[in-house]
Design a protein around this motif. Sequence first.
Motif, PDB file in Angstrom:
ATOM      1  N   THR A  53     -30.481  19.457 -10.852  1.00 48.57           N
ATOM      2  CA  THR A  53     -29.184  19.728 -11.489  1.00 48.57           C
ATOM      3  C   THR A  53     -28.741  21.180 -11.392  1.00 48.57           C
ATOM      4  O   THR A  53     -27.566  21.482 -11.574  1.00 48.57           O
ATOM      5  CB  THR A  53     -29.223  19.350 -12.980  1.00 48.57           C
ATOM      6  OG1 THR A  53     -30.063  20.278 -13.690  1.00 48.57           O
ATOM      7  CG2 THR A  53     -29.748  17.938 -13.170  1.00 48.57           C
ATOM      8  N   GLN A 100     -25.760  16.694 -28.885  1.00 52.72           N
ATOM      9  CA  GLN A 100     -25.382  15.767 -27.830  1.00 52.72           C
ATOM     10  C   GLN A 100     -23.877  15.685 -27.611  1.00 52.72           C
ATOM     11  O   GLN A 100     -23.394  15.724 -26.480  1.00 52.72           O
ATOM     12  CB  GLN A 100     -25.924  14.369 -28.139  1.00 52.72           C
ATOM     13  CG  GLN A 100     -25.634  13.334 -27.070  1.00 52.72           C
ATOM     14  CD  GLN A 100     -26.281  13.699 -25.755  1.00 52.72           C
ATOM     15  OE1 GLN A 100     -27.436  14.054 -25.685  1.00 52.72           O
ATOM     16  NE2 GLN A 100     -25.498  13.644 -24.685  1.00 52.72           N
ATOM     17  N   ASN A 123     -22.348  18.322 -25.406  1.00 52.08           N
ATOM     18  CA  ASN A 123     -22.925  18.488 -24.070  1.00 52.08           C
ATOM     19  C   ASN A 123     -21.820  18.452 -23.003  1.00 52.08           C
ATOM     20  O   ASN A 123     -21.171  17.423 -22.808  1.00 52.08           O
ATOM     21  CB  ASN A 123     -23.934  17.375 -23.804  1.00 52.08           C
ATOM     22  CG  ASN A 123     -24.774  17.621 -22.577  1.00 52.08           C
ATOM     23  OD1 ASN A 123     -24.306  18.159 -21.592  1.00 52.08           O
ATOM     24  ND2 ASN A 123     -26.038  17.222 -22.642  1.00 52.08           N
ATOM     25  N   ILE A 149     -22.543  16.032 -19.321  1.00 56.14           N
ATOM     26  CA  ILE A 149     -22.374  14.584 -19.187  1.00 56.14           C
ATOM     27  C   ILE A 149     -20.913  14.288 -18.881  1.00 56.14           C
ATOM     28  O   ILE A 149     -20.005  14.916 -19.439  1.00 56.14           O
ATOM     29  CB  ILE A 149     -22.814  13.863 -20.476  1.00 56.14           C
ATOM     30  CG1 ILE A 149     -24.316  14.045 -20.686  1.00 56.14           C
ATOM     31  CG2 ILE A 149     -22.479  12.378 -20.416  1.00 56.14           C
ATOM     32  CD1 ILE A 149     -24.846  13.439 -21.965  1.00 56.14           C
ATOM     33  N   HIS A 150     -20.664  13.349 -17.991  1.00 56.94           N
ATOM     34  CA  HIS A 150     -19.287  13.004 -17.619  1.00 56.94           C
ATOM     35  C   HIS A 150     -18.498  12.672 -18.887  1.00 56.94           C
ATOM     36  O   HIS A 150     -18.980  11.905 -19.739  1.00 56.94           O
ATOM     37  CB  HIS A 150     -19.294  11.805 -16.671  1.00 56.94           C
ATOM     38  CG  HIS A 150     -17.983  11.548 -16.006  1.00 56.94           C
ATOM     39  ND1 HIS A 150     -16.912  10.990 -16.660  1.00 56.94           N
ATOM     40  CD2 HIS A 150     -17.570  11.800 -14.734  1.00 56.94           C
ATOM     41  CE1 HIS A 150     -15.894  10.882 -15.823  1.00 56.94           C
ATOM     42  NE2 HIS A 150     -16.271  11.369 -14.636  1.00 56.94           N
ATOM     43  N   ASP A 176     -18.388   9.214 -20.268  1.00 53.08           N
ATOM     44  CA  ASP A 176     -19.648   8.617 -20.713  1.00 53.08           C
ATOM     45  C   ASP A 176     -20.215   9.273 -21.966  1.00 53.08           C
ATOM     46  O   ASP A 176     -21.177   8.765 -22.549  1.00 53.08           O
ATOM     47  CB  ASP A 176     -20.701   8.713 -19.601  1.00 53.08           C
ATOM     48  CG  ASP A 176     -20.315   7.925 -18.367  1.00 53.08           C
ATOM     49  OD1 ASP A 176     -20.887   8.195 -17.289  1.00 53.08           O
ATOM     50  OD2 ASP A 176     -19.443   7.035 -18.472  1.00 53.08           O
ATOM     51  N   LEU A 177     -19.649  10.398 -22.376  1.00 54.52           N
ATOM     52  CA  LEU A 177     -20.239  11.196 -23.452  1.00 54.52           C
ATOM     53  C   LEU A 177     -20.356  10.419 -24.759  1.00 54.52           C
ATOM     54  O   LEU A 177     -21.405  10.415 -25.403  1.00 54.52           O
ATOM     55  CB  LEU A 177     -19.399  12.467 -23.669  1.00 54.52           C
ATOM     56  CG  LEU A 177     -19.935  13.473 -24.683  1.00 54.52           C
ATOM     57  CD1 LEU A 177     -21.328  13.941 -24.287  1.00 54.52           C
ATOM     58  CD2 LEU A 177     -18.987  14.661 -24.807  1.00 54.52           C
ATOM     59  N   VAL A 207     -23.069   7.638 -24.492  1.00 56.57           N
ATOM     60  CA  VAL A 207     -24.432   8.172 -24.521  1.00 56.57           C
ATOM     61  C   VAL A 207     -24.805   8.588 -25.941  1.00 56.57           C
ATOM     62  O   VAL A 207     -25.907   8.310 -26.423  1.00 56.57           O
ATOM     63  CB  VAL A 207     -24.570   9.364 -23.553  1.00 56.57           C
ATOM     64  CG1 VAL A 207     -25.933  10.035 -23.722  1.00 56.57           C
ATOM     65  CG2 VAL A 207     -24.388   8.903 -22.113  1.00 56.57           C
ATOM     66  N   ASN A 253     -25.696   6.594 -16.869  1.00 58.93           N
ATOM     67  CA  ASN A 253     -24.489   7.397 -17.093  1.00 58.93           C
ATOM     68  C   ASN A 253     -24.347   8.455 -16.004  1.00 58.93           C
ATOM     69  O   ASN A 253     -25.283   8.744 -15.252  1.00 58.93           O
ATOM     70  CB  ASN A 253     -24.535   8.071 -18.473  1.00 58.93           C
ATOM     71  CG  ASN A 253     -25.668   9.052 -18.610  1.00 58.93           C
ATOM     72  OD1 ASN A 253     -26.785   8.656 -18.956  1.00 58.93           O
ATOM     73  ND2 ASN A 253     -25.426  10.326 -18.342  1.00 58.93           N
ATOM     74  N   ARG A 254     -23.170   9.030 -15.957  1.00 58.15           N
ATOM     75  CA  ARG A 254     -22.890  10.062 -14.960  1.00 58.15           C
ATOM     76  C   ARG A 254     -23.180  11.451 -15.522  1.00 58.15           C
ATOM     77  O   ARG A 254     -23.010  11.711 -16.720  1.00 58.15           O
ATOM     78  CB  ARG A 254     -21.426   9.977 -14.519  1.00 58.15           C
ATOM     79  CG  ARG A 254     -21.121   8.775 -13.643  1.00 58.15           C
ATOM     80  CD  ARG A 254     -19.653   8.451 -13.595  1.00 58.15           C
ATOM     81  NE  ARG A 254     -19.185   7.919 -14.870  1.00 58.15           N
ATOM     82  CZ  ARG A 254     -17.945   7.506 -15.102  1.00 58.15           C
ATOM     83  NH1 ARG A 254     -17.037   7.570 -14.140  1.00 58.15           N
ATOM     84  NH2 ARG A 254     -17.607   7.024 -16.279  1.00 58.15           N
ATOM     85  N   PHE A 255     -23.598  12.352 -14.639  1.00 51.95           N
ATOM     86  CA  PHE A 255     -23.948  13.713 -15.022  1.00 51.95           C
ATOM     87  C   PHE A 255     -23.376  14.663 -13.970  1.00 51.95           C
ATOM     88  O   PHE A 255     -23.435  14.376 -12.772  1.00 51.95           O
ATOM     89  CB  PHE A 255     -25.468  13.852 -15.109  1.00 51.95           C
ATOM     90  CG  PHE A 255     -25.936  15.204 -15.548  1.00 51.95           C
ATOM     91  CD1 PHE A 255     -26.108  16.232 -14.631  1.00 51.95           C
ATOM     92  CD2 PHE A 255     -26.194  15.455 -16.880  1.00 51.95           C
ATOM     93  CE1 PHE A 255     -26.547  17.475 -15.037  1.00 51.95           C
ATOM     94  CE2 PHE A 255     -26.627  16.699 -17.301  1.00 51.95           C
ATOM     95  CZ  PHE A 255     -26.807  17.714 -16.377  1.00 51.95           C
ATOM     96  N   CYS A 308     -21.037  15.011  -9.136  1.00 51.49           N
ATOM     97  CA  CYS A 308     -21.328  13.976 -10.124  1.00 51.49           C
ATOM     98  C   CYS A 308     -22.447  13.060  -9.614  1.00 51.49           C
ATOM     99  O   CYS A 308     -22.419  12.607  -8.478  1.00 51.49           O
ATOM    100  CB  CYS A 308     -20.063  13.148 -10.396  1.00 51.49           C
ATOM    101  SG  CYS A 308     -20.262  11.940 -11.727  1.00 51.49           S
TER     102      CYS A 308
END
Length: 462
Positions: free
Chosen positions: A246, A257, A260, A263-264, A267-268, A271, A291-293, A300
């Motif tokens: 990453t 969290q 954050n 995180i996409h 999706d935040l 998650v 999930n996407r990051f 991504c």
Amino acid sequence: GQPVWKVVHADYLDDVKSKIAAILKNKKKDSELDFCKVKKDGSILYVHEKAQLIFSSDGTIEHIRIICRDITKIKLAEAALIKEEEKYRTITNNLNVGIYRSTTNENGKLLDFNSAFMRIFGYNDKQELFDVPALSLYLHHHDRKSLLRTIEKKGSVKNKEVLLVKKDGTRFLGSITAVLSKDKTGKVTYYGGIVEDITDRKKAEEALIESEHKYRTLVESFNDIIFITDYKSRMLYANPALKKQTGYSILDFQMEQMENPFIHPDDLKMVGKFIERFVKSRKQHSDTIENRFIDKSGKCHWYSSVISKIEFNHVPALQFIVRDISKRKEALEKLYKSEEQYRTLFNFSPDGILIENMDGLIIDVNPAFCKIMGYKKKDLLNKHVRILSDPSTVDRVNKNVKKLNQGISLKHVEKSVKKDGTRVLMELNERKFILPDGGAGIICIAEDITERAKALERLENS
């Protein structure tokens, strides 16, 4: 002025004559025939003919009117499709994961399954397994009902872990991925799935958690990202894979969290709620979440994570095991869209697959195998499998080819050489099987276990 039979292919002549005779005898006004003709240059022509009897006023047959349509391209396409389907059905039957289809009613009836599915559940007789309700393969029947509800609601389920039962009553932990199938009217016809026995993998994960020292030694060498957070999601530890994959370090994750930024954004919330529900639950290990990051370069990725409740430095904490599934995600998307089911399973299998003839010449390889060995497909086709072998194992390779020719299935570990000269340990599952053209061949399912062997060696020496 030539007889019409002159252009009918010899293999079809008797059948066509018989059908024409029946049409004339029964005075069937309209008929249709499919057969093969031979053109003047000797080439084959597949035709569909509509035959219509023309009668005189007294009811006798004057002549036959025929409308002929060339269907050669259609016939050749059908033949090619059948050949390809048979090829990938054979490959599917040799995969290590169970593949099946089942009805969606309460008890469930198995409609189809591959050989691996039979092995996983301990059955030797296919008909016997067909007679077993799908429901009885689950230790807890409510697990299947829950799985069906999820599939009906979302259309699919991925990596669902459930306790399953073999024929002899042995329990094992299975991972199920399934997708719902509908006809053109939208009516549900069946669901198709993949099942894998992950009992050994789960036991290994639990053993890993038990020893902090051995855990850290192994974790530092893992390709998967492993990190630990407190219950407010502030990161306490991360293995080197986090930085490598990453671009971020542990210092970049000192926030709660919902704050954050990596995180996409789509999706935040999902998650955050997933972690919150797991923390409040009695579960020791979570289900899988995907999930996407967004990495440090702005790219991504899709990640798959499993969370466990542990103690870290004598304080309750959460351990995350995270795997980059971007390529698998892309492969699954192609899988769902593709009508060529067996080709897709071959191309996107996580295991390397190699097909060779009985002389050891490579006929086909899937992308996973090319990736493991560092070759392009074109560089391997028509080459002898010795090209992949460590020089010290060449004699054994030749002996193994002879054993496979005799119908002996092999499961063994061999030293192999990648294109760049790197030595790797490969676990090979090889067996003889029938190629689509009817000839005999060898299929090899290959997995690179180099890192696993090194980790075990470090574990034993620690």
